[in-house]
Structures are given as C-alpha cells and as structure tokens.
Design a protein around this motif. Structure first.
Motif, short mmCIF file in Angstrom:
data_model
loop_
_atom_site.label_atom_id
_atom_site.label_comp_id
_atom_site.label_asym_id
_atom_site.label_seq_id
_atom_site.Cartn_x
_atom_site.Cartn_y
_atom_site.Cartn_z
N TRP A 26 0.84 -1.21 0.00
CA TRP A 26 0.00 0.00 0.00
C TRP A 26 0.86 1.25 0.00
N TRP A 27 0.41 2.42 -0.31
CA TRP A 27 -0.94 2.84 -0.65
C TRP A 27 -1.07 2.83 -2.16
N PRO A 28 -2.22 2.41 -2.72
CA PRO A 28 -2.37 2.37 -4.18
C PRO A 28 -2.45 3.77 -4.77
N ALA A 29 -1.37 4.26 -5.33
CA ALA A 29 -1.33 5.61 -5.92
C ALA A 29 -0.07 5.73 -6.76
N ASP A 30 -0.10 6.67 -7.71
CA ASP A 30 1.05 6.89 -8.58
C ASP A 30 2.04 7.91 -8.01
N VAL A 37 -4.40 12.93 -1.45
CA VAL A 37 -5.78 13.13 -1.89
C VAL A 37 -6.63 11.91 -1.50
N GLY A 38 -6.09 10.73 -1.73
CA GLY A 38 -6.82 9.52 -1.38
C GLY A 38 -7.11 9.43 0.10
N ALA A 39 -6.16 9.87 0.93
CA ALA A 39 -6.35 9.82 2.38
C ALA A 39 -7.50 10.73 2.81
N VAL A 40 -7.67 11.85 2.13
CA VAL A 40 -8.79 12.75 2.43
C VAL A 40 -10.10 12.17 1.91
N LEU A 41 -10.09 11.67 0.68
CA LEU A 41 -11.32 11.21 0.06
C LEU A 41 -11.85 9.92 0.67
N ALA A 141 2.36 8.75 2.27
CA ALA A 141 2.85 9.76 1.32
C ALA A 141 4.24 10.26 1.66
N LEU A 142 4.58 10.29 2.96
CA LEU A 142 5.85 10.87 3.38
C LEU A 142 6.83 9.86 3.96
#
Length: 230
Positions: A26-30, A37-41, A141-142
C-alpha cells in the motif's frame, strides 16, 4: 501482558496475516500527492468510490496541488462526487493544498525533511484533517513511521483481546509504536494487512472458520466452539 510479550504477540499477528495474504504494498497511488488526496477522500467511504473520484481528477488534469488550488469549489466537488460528502471533502482538499503551497511551495520532498512531530501538528491544524488522515499522509505519502488507527484496527484487536487501558486513538497508536520496531515500511504493511483481514475474515459479522488468527483469537474460538455444540 509484559511489553516483551506484547512485542512478540503483535509481530506474530503480523506474520500470520502476511503468510495468509502476502505483501499488500500500500498505498495504491502513482504519486505522493495522489496518496494525500486519497487519504482525504477515503474518509467515510469505500475505496472503490475513491478510485472513481481520483480517476475523474486525472481525466481533468486536476491531480496536482496547483490545479486543485485554482479550481472552483463547485467544479472540484463535482469531480469527487463519488467519494461522498463531496462539498466538505472539496473544502478539505482546498485547505490541504493551501497548506502545501503556503508552507512548502508544493515541494513534498522538502516536507519529508521536516521533523515528524512537527509535520503531524501542521497536518492536524489543516481544516478537516483528523488523526487517522494525518497519520495516513505521514505514513504512506511521506514515509514517516506513524501507525494508522482506523475502525478495522479497533475491531480486530478488541476481538483479539489486545487493547490499551485507554481506548482513545493515541493509546492505540502507542500500543503499536511502543511495541514494534520504528519502521515505516512495517507500519504500512501491518495496517494494510489489518484492512485486508477485516475485509476477508474479521468482518462486522466475522467469518472465523479458517481464519489465520483463530488460534490466538478468544472471540473467534468462542464463536466456533459454540457453533460446534450439539
């Protein structure tokens, strides 16, 4: 349970889930910003709905801090409609990108150089970002070792009988961070495995037969033993 015993118990649970489900990666993102953004949504919605919203942002070439900052709130809300609570989430994304621009000039690599505790305080000061979202951003993300506590984690560990004396967010987080190696990759994989396990087995109505944690789960053992009684 002593700290040493809890260390081993938590690692054993991780290893059992890892053997059952494999690495989740994880996290599934490019990009790191897409993760943010995914964490907020993903607040209060299923990930499939988030994927639809992110797909629409990509189609609109709007998956960057600058693009979201420049977009009208109504337009942004329409693009993320599938994620639910879209007006509120549009405001949260606006607040996030204002923070990124004002504090780091949209330089996420520069963010990673900041002190972990300072970053967490900053994120929690952003409108609409709570502890779970802040920790997801920090971790995924970080690359910061900040264990994410969500409803799945609480459900699983209550059923396992492993809970802190105080059941608040911080107490749960300390239970993991104080008793596991301080490693972002481990924290991320552990949280992802908890999510997968709770989707497959430890559901709201648990599927205990064949569960990889059954032998260490008093709730599951009681349930399966009761089912076998004539």
């Amino acid at each position: 349970m002593s700290d040493s015993a809890l260390d081993q118990e938590l690692l054993s649970i991780h290893d059992r889930m890892l053997a059952q489900y494999g690495r989740q990666q994880w996290w599934p993102a490019d990009t790191p910003f897409e993760m943010m953004v995914g964490a907020v949504l993903t607040q209060a919605t299923a990930w499939t709905n988030v994927e639809l919203a992110i797909g629409r942002l990509k189609e609109a070439n709007a998956l960057s801090p600058a693009a979201i900052r420049d977009m009208e709130p109504d337009k942004l809300a329409s693009l993320i409609y599938s994620s639910g609570f879209y007006n509120a989430k549009a405001q949260r994304l606006k607040a996030l990108v204002e923070y990124l621009g004002d504090t780091y000039e949209d330089d996420i690599a520069a963010m990673r150089l900041e002190d972990d505790a300072k970053l967490r305080r900053e994120l929690l000061a952003v409108r609409g970002i709570g502890e779970e979202t802040a920790d997801a951003i920090l971790l995924y993300a970080l690359g910061k070792p900040s264990f994410v506590i969500d409803a799945y984690t609480r459900r699983l560990f209550k059923r396992l009988g492993i809970v802190p004396e105080s059941e608040g967010y911080s107490a749960y987080q300390r239970m993991f961070s104080d008793n596991l190696p301080c490693d972002a990759e481990l924290f991320g994989e552990y949280h992802a495995l908890i999510v997968e396990h709770c989707k497959v087995a430890c559901r709201t109505k648990p599927v205990c037969e064949g569960c990889c944690l059954l032998s260490v789960c008093p709730t599951g053992r009681a349930k399966t033993e009761a089912a076998r009684c004539p």
